[in-house]
Design an enzyme around this catalytic site. Structure first.
Site, PDB file in Angstrom:
ATOM      1  N   VAL A 124       6.203  -5.238  -1.106  1.00  0.00           N
ATOM      2  CA  VAL A 124       6.875  -4.887   0.152  1.00  0.00           C
ATOM      3  C   VAL A 124       5.914  -5.058   1.323  1.00  0.00           C
ATOM      4  CG1 VAL A 124       7.979  -3.006   1.434  1.00  0.00           C
ATOM      5  CG2 VAL A 124       8.581  -3.413  -0.961  1.00  0.00           C
ATOM      6  N   ALA A 168       5.780  -8.695   2.061  1.00  0.00           N
ATOM      7  CA  ALA A 168       7.024  -9.113   2.704  1.00  0.00           C
ATOM      8  C   ALA A 168       7.063  -8.689   4.171  1.00  0.00           C
ATOM      9  CB  ALA A 168       8.221  -8.531   1.946  1.00  0.00           C
ATOM     10  N   GLU A 169       6.735  -7.429   4.442  1.00  0.00           N
ATOM     11  CA  GLU A 169       6.794  -6.958   5.827  1.00  0.00           C
ATOM     12  C   GLU A 169       5.729  -7.629   6.682  1.00  0.00           C
ATOM     13  OE1 GLU A 169       7.442  -3.087   8.622  1.00  0.00           O
ATOM     14  OE2 GLU A 169       7.634  -2.868   6.458  1.00  0.00           O
ATOM     15  N   THR A 170       4.586  -7.912   6.125  1.00  0.00           N
ATOM     16  CA  THR A 170       3.534  -8.607   6.871  1.00  0.00           C
ATOM     17  C   THR A 170       4.015  -9.973   7.330  1.00  0.00           C
ATOM     18  OG1 THR A 170       1.769  -7.456   5.689  1.00  0.00           O
ATOM     19  CG2 THR A 170       1.208  -9.595   6.679  1.00  0.00           C
TER      20      THR A 170
END
Length: 141
Positions: free
Chosen positions: A60, A63-65
Protein backbone atom coordinates in the site's frame (compact mmCIF):
# COMPACT_ATOMS: atom_id res chain seq x y z
CA UNK A 1 -0.86 12.90 -25.24
CA UNK A 2 0.84 13.39 -21.89
CA UNK A 3 -1.30 14.01 -18.80
CA UNK A 4 1.33 16.01 -16.93
CA UNK A 5 0.88 19.66 -15.92
CA UNK A 6 4.40 19.53 -14.47
CA UNK A 7 6.52 17.08 -16.42
CA UNK A 8 8.01 14.76 -13.80
CA UNK A 9 11.51 13.41 -14.00
CA UNK A 10 13.14 10.62 -12.05
CA UNK A 11 15.63 12.90 -10.29
CA UNK A 12 12.86 15.22 -9.05
CA UNK A 13 10.81 12.31 -7.69
CA UNK A 14 13.84 10.78 -5.96
CA UNK A 15 14.93 14.09 -4.43
CA UNK A 16 11.48 14.77 -3.00
CA UNK A 17 11.45 11.32 -1.39
CA UNK A 18 14.77 11.61 0.47
CA UNK A 19 14.56 11.01 4.23
CA UNK A 20 10.99 9.69 4.07
CA UNK A 21 9.30 6.31 4.39
CA UNK A 22 9.87 5.99 0.63
CA UNK A 23 13.66 6.02 0.92
CA UNK A 24 13.63 4.02 4.16
CA UNK A 25 11.83 1.14 2.42
CA UNK A 26 14.15 1.34 -0.61
CA UNK A 27 11.52 2.44 -3.14
CA UNK A 28 13.02 3.58 -6.44
CA UNK A 29 11.38 5.45 -9.33
CA UNK A 30 12.14 3.73 -12.63
CA UNK A 31 10.15 5.17 -15.49
CA UNK A 32 7.77 7.94 -16.41
CA UNK A 33 5.57 7.66 -19.49
CA UNK A 34 2.91 9.89 -21.02
CA UNK A 35 0.32 8.52 -18.57
CA UNK A 36 2.12 6.48 -15.91
CA UNK A 37 4.77 6.40 -13.21
CA UNK A 38 6.60 3.14 -12.52
CA UNK A 39 8.75 2.20 -9.55
CA UNK A 40 10.03 -0.75 -7.57
CA UNK A 41 10.45 -1.82 -3.97
CA UNK A 42 12.68 -4.52 -2.49
CA UNK A 43 11.10 -7.49 -0.75
CA UNK A 44 13.45 -7.91 2.20
CA UNK A 45 13.63 -7.39 5.98
CA UNK A 46 12.35 -3.81 5.58
CA UNK A 47 9.17 -4.86 3.79
CA UNK A 48 8.49 -8.33 5.22
CA UNK A 49 5.71 -9.15 7.64
CA UNK A 50 6.45 -11.60 10.50
CA UNK A 51 5.86 -14.66 8.27
CA UNK A 52 8.67 -13.73 5.88
CA UNK A 53 6.58 -12.43 2.97
CA UNK A 54 5.82 -8.99 1.62
CA UNK A 55 3.76 -6.96 4.11
CA UNK A 56 0.46 -5.75 2.67
CA UNK A 57 1.07 -2.35 4.23
CA UNK A 58 4.34 -2.06 2.33
CA UNK A 59 2.46 -2.75 -0.91
CA UNK A 60 0.00 0.00 0.00
CA UNK A 61 2.88 2.38 0.75
CA UNK A 62 4.36 1.67 -2.70
CA UNK A 63 0.96 2.19 -4.32
CA UNK A 64 0.27 5.48 -2.54
CA UNK A 65 3.79 6.73 -3.25
CA UNK A 66 3.51 6.18 -6.99
CA UNK A 67 -0.07 7.43 -7.27
CA UNK A 68 0.51 10.47 -5.09
CA UNK A 69 3.63 11.58 -6.90
CA UNK A 70 1.88 11.16 -10.26
CA UNK A 71 -1.25 12.97 -9.06
CA UNK A 72 0.68 16.02 -7.96
CA UNK A 73 2.28 16.30 -11.38
CA UNK A 74 -1.21 16.56 -12.94
CA UNK A 75 -2.38 19.59 -10.98
CA UNK A 76 -2.83 22.60 -13.22
CA UNK A 77 -4.05 25.16 -10.67
CA UNK A 78 -1.32 26.99 -8.72
CA UNK A 79 -1.48 26.69 -4.94
CA UNK A 80 -3.13 23.26 -4.99
CA UNK A 81 -1.81 19.90 -3.81
CA UNK A 82 -3.16 16.35 -4.11
CA UNK A 83 -3.44 14.43 -0.83
CA UNK A 84 -4.59 10.89 -0.15
CA UNK A 85 -8.31 10.58 0.58
CA UNK A 86 -8.85 6.82 0.26
CA UNK A 87 -6.85 3.78 -0.74
CA UNK A 88 -7.73 0.12 -1.02
CA UNK A 89 -5.70 -2.89 -2.00
CA UNK A 90 -6.40 -6.43 -3.07
CA UNK A 91 -3.46 -8.68 -2.27
CA UNK A 92 -3.38 -11.38 -4.95
CA UNK A 93 -0.22 -13.40 -4.27
CA UNK A 94 2.66 -13.44 -1.85
CA UNK A 95 6.30 -12.63 -2.55
CA UNK A 96 9.17 -13.65 -0.26
CA UNK A 97 12.19 -12.00 -1.90
CA UNK A 98 13.41 -9.95 -4.83
CA UNK A 99 11.58 -6.88 -6.09
CA UNK A 100 8.03 -5.83 -6.76
CA UNK A 101 7.21 -3.32 -9.49
CA UNK A 102 4.33 -0.86 -9.36
CA UNK A 103 2.74 1.13 -12.15
CA UNK A 104 0.33 3.99 -11.42
CA UNK A 105 -2.14 5.05 -14.14
CA UNK A 106 -5.00 7.53 -13.88
CA UNK A 107 -8.64 6.50 -13.90
CA UNK A 108 -9.90 10.07 -13.39
CA UNK A 109 -8.06 13.40 -13.23
CA UNK A 110 -10.39 16.16 -12.06
CA UNK A 111 -9.95 19.56 -10.50
CA UNK A 112 -11.06 18.42 -7.02
CA UNK A 113 -10.39 14.66 -7.05
CA UNK A 114 -8.23 12.17 -8.87
CA UNK A 115 -8.45 8.37 -8.96
CA UNK A 116 -5.41 6.22 -9.72
CA UNK A 117 -5.02 2.48 -10.26
CA UNK A 118 -1.74 0.96 -9.20
CA UNK A 119 -0.81 -2.55 -10.31
CA UNK A 120 2.03 -4.21 -8.41
CA UNK A 121 3.77 -7.19 -10.00
CA UNK A 122 6.59 -9.54 -9.07
CA UNK A 123 9.74 -10.07 -11.12
CA UNK A 124 7.86 -12.57 -13.32
CA UNK A 125 5.16 -9.97 -14.13
CA UNK A 126 2.57 -11.80 -12.03
CA UNK A 127 0.11 -9.56 -10.24
CA UNK A 128 0.83 -9.23 -6.52
CA UNK A 129 -1.54 -6.39 -5.61
CA UNK A 130 -4.15 -4.19 -7.24
CA UNK A 131 -4.75 -0.86 -5.55
CA UNK A 132 -7.05 2.11 -6.15
CA UNK A 133 -6.09 5.50 -4.74
CA UNK A 134 -8.40 8.50 -4.49
CA UNK A 135 -6.71 11.86 -4.10
CA UNK A 136 -8.32 15.10 -2.92
CA UNK A 137 -7.03 18.24 -4.60
CA UNK A 138 -6.92 20.95 -1.93
CA UNK A 139 -5.33 24.31 -1.23
CA UNK A 140 -1.68 23.98 -0.22
CA UNK A 141 -1.15 25.03 3.42
Amino acid sequence: MAIWATTPNLEMLAASSENTAVSTLGIEYLEIGDNFVRGRMPVDHRTHQPFGILHGGASVLLAETLGSMAANCCIREPGKVAVGLDINANHIRSVASGWVYGTARPVHIGSSTQVWEIIIEDENEKTVCVSRLTMAVVARR
